[in-house]
Design a protein around this motif. Structure first.
Motif, mmCIF file in Angstrom:
data_model
loop_
_atom_site.group_PDB
_atom_site.id
_atom_site.type_symbol
_atom_site.label_atom_id
_atom_site.label_comp_id
_atom_site.label_asym_id
_atom_site.label_seq_id
_atom_site.Cartn_x
_atom_site.Cartn_y
_atom_site.Cartn_z
ATOM 1 N N PRO A 133 0.795 -1.229 0.000
ATOM 2 C CA PRO A 133 0.000 0.000 0.000
ATOM 3 C C PRO A 133 0.834 1.288 0.000
ATOM 4 O O PRO A 133 0.836 2.050 0.969
ATOM 5 C CB PRO A 133 -0.845 -0.137 1.268
ATOM 6 C CG PRO A 133 -0.004 -0.960 2.188
ATOM 7 C CD PRO A 133 0.747 -1.917 1.289
ATOM 8 N N GLN A 134 1.508 1.530 -1.103
ATOM 9 C CA GLN A 134 2.302 2.742 -1.252
ATOM 10 C C GLN A 134 1.616 3.698 -2.228
ATOM 11 O O GLN A 134 0.916 3.253 -3.149
ATOM 12 C CB GLN A 134 3.700 2.387 -1.754
ATOM 13 C CG GLN A 134 4.462 1.489 -0.780
ATOM 14 C CD GLN A 134 5.878 1.295 -1.238
ATOM 15 O OE1 GLN A 134 6.693 2.213 -1.131
ATOM 16 N NE2 GLN A 134 6.168 0.121 -1.781
ATOM 17 N N PRO A 135 1.821 4.994 -2.050
ATOM 18 C CA PRO A 135 1.100 5.983 -2.854
ATOM 19 C C PRO A 135 1.262 5.834 -4.369
ATOM 20 O O PRO A 135 0.310 6.083 -5.105
ATOM 21 C CB PRO A 135 1.684 7.326 -2.377
ATOM 22 C CG PRO A 135 2.229 7.051 -1.027
ATOM 23 C CD PRO A 135 2.672 5.612 -1.039
ATOM 24 N N MET A 136 2.433 5.424 -4.855
ATOM 25 C CA MET A 136 2.621 5.326 -6.309
ATOM 26 C C MET A 136 1.794 4.205 -6.930
ATOM 27 O O MET A 136 1.652 4.143 -8.139
ATOM 28 C CB MET A 136 4.103 5.161 -6.669
ATOM 29 C CG MET A 136 4.705 3.844 -6.327
ATOM 30 S SD MET A 136 5.329 3.919 -4.654
ATOM 31 C CE MET A 136 6.526 2.638 -4.668
ATOM 32 N N HIS A 137 1.223 3.331 -6.077
ATOM 33 C CA HIS A 137 0.359 2.256 -6.564
ATOM 34 C C HIS A 137 -1.126 2.576 -6.384
ATOM 35 O O HIS A 137 -1.964 1.956 -7.050
ATOM 36 C CB HIS A 137 0.632 0.951 -5.806
ATOM 37 C CG HIS A 137 2.042 0.487 -5.841
ATOM 38 N ND1 HIS A 137 2.812 0.478 -6.985
ATOM 39 C CD2 HIS A 137 2.839 0.012 -4.856
ATOM 40 C CE1 HIS A 137 4.010 0.010 -6.700
ATOM 41 N NE2 HIS A 137 4.062 -0.274 -5.412
ATOM 42 N N LEU A 138 -1.432 3.508 -5.492
ATOM 43 C CA LEU A 138 -2.829 3.703 -5.080
ATOM 44 C C LEU A 138 -3.415 5.074 -5.392
ATOM 45 O O LEU A 138 -4.638 5.199 -5.502
ATOM 46 C CB LEU A 138 -2.952 3.456 -3.565
ATOM 47 C CG LEU A 138 -2.606 2.043 -3.108
ATOM 48 C CD1 LEU A 138 -2.520 1.991 -1.585
ATOM 49 C CD2 LEU A 138 -3.635 1.054 -3.631
ATOM 50 N N ASP A 139 -2.592 6.093 -5.517
ATOM 51 C CA ASP A 139 -3.090 7.457 -5.636
ATOM 52 C C ASP A 139 -2.462 8.141 -6.849
ATOM 53 O O ASP A 139 -1.250 8.359 -6.880
ATOM 54 C CB ASP A 139 -2.750 8.211 -4.342
ATOM 55 C CG ASP A 139 -3.245 9.637 -4.350
ATOM 56 O OD1 ASP A 139 -2.550 10.493 -4.935
ATOM 57 O OD2 ASP A 139 -4.318 9.890 -3.762
ATOM 58 N N GLU A 140 -3.286 8.470 -7.837
ATOM 59 C CA GLU A 140 -2.751 9.044 -9.082
ATOM 60 C C GLU A 140 -2.021 10.363 -8.861
ATOM 61 O O GLU A 140 -0.980 10.608 -9.478
ATOM 62 C CB GLU A 140 -3.871 9.212 -10.105
ATOM 63 C CG GLU A 140 -4.327 7.867 -10.655
ATOM 64 C CD GLU A 140 -5.202 8.008 -11.880
ATOM 65 O OE1 GLU A 140 -4.908 8.860 -12.739
ATOM 66 O OE2 GLU A 140 -6.173 7.240 -11.970
ATOM 67 N N THR A 141 -2.534 11.203 -7.985
ATOM 68 C CA THR A 141 -1.876 12.490 -7.722
ATOM 69 C C THR A 141 -0.514 12.269 -7.079
ATOM 70 O O THR A 141 0.492 12.848 -7.512
ATOM 71 C CB THR A 141 -2.764 13.374 -6.816
ATOM 72 O OG1 THR A 141 -4.036 13.547 -7.460
ATOM 73 C CG2 THR A 141 -2.124 14.728 -6.573
#
Length: 166
Positions: A47-55
């Motif tokens: 669950p890291q941002p580059m996998h979950l959050d486009e922004t």
């Protein structure tokens, strides 16, 4: 997912160490990573941002949303199982090494994989078994190499399997 490419060898029965030669290649079929699957995998296991959050992904090293490398590894294993790498013999790993991520998998990519036999050798302590060294490579739909790794698998030996017990 599609069926594996036609193998050069019948893979509908168990394969043994003696069935492999250095240079043999086993090509797998294809597996498409739907964006929802990439998101769900990352949410559960990476669950890291580059996998979950486009922004957040746009501000990352990658500049865009990318799939988890762990998912690329898991899909590679699935592709090798579906290709019947060892026929109906289970894939049992003794060692995985030289793991390299060359570029990220992106949601929507279609992956394929290939294994090349590097070595086949008998076990000194268990003659009924041997070891098969493979170079496993994973590619996207454009043929770009995403992942390389070396597997050492435990494989039964035909000569020991055909020897009657004393």
């Amino acid at each position: 997912m599609t069926a594996p490419a036609s193998p050069a060898q019948d893979r509908s029965h168990p394969l043994y160490l003696e069935d492999f030669a250095v240079g043999d290649r086993i090509r797998a079929g294809r597996f498409t990573i739907a964006p929802a699957l990439a998101h769900d995998f990352a949410a559960l296991y990476d669950p890291q941002p580059m996998h979950l959050d486009e922004t957040a992904a746009r501000a990352s090293l990658f500049g865009e949303l990318v799939g988890s490398g762990w998912q690329t590894l898991a899909v590679t294993m699935r592709l090798m199982v579906d290709a019947r790498l060892l026929g109906t013999t289970p894939i049992i790993g003794a060692e995985f090494r030289e793991l390299r991520f060359h570029r990220p998998m992106r949601p929507g990519d279609t992956l394929t994989a290939e294994a090349e036999v590097l070595a086949a050798r008998g076990s000194r302590s268990k003659p009924e078994l041997g070891f098969l060294d493979l170079r496993v490579r994973t590619f996207n739909q454009d043929g770009a190499e995403l992942l390389t790794q070396t597997w050492t698998l435990v494989v039964p030996s035909r000569s020991a399997a055909s020897t009657p017990p004393s």
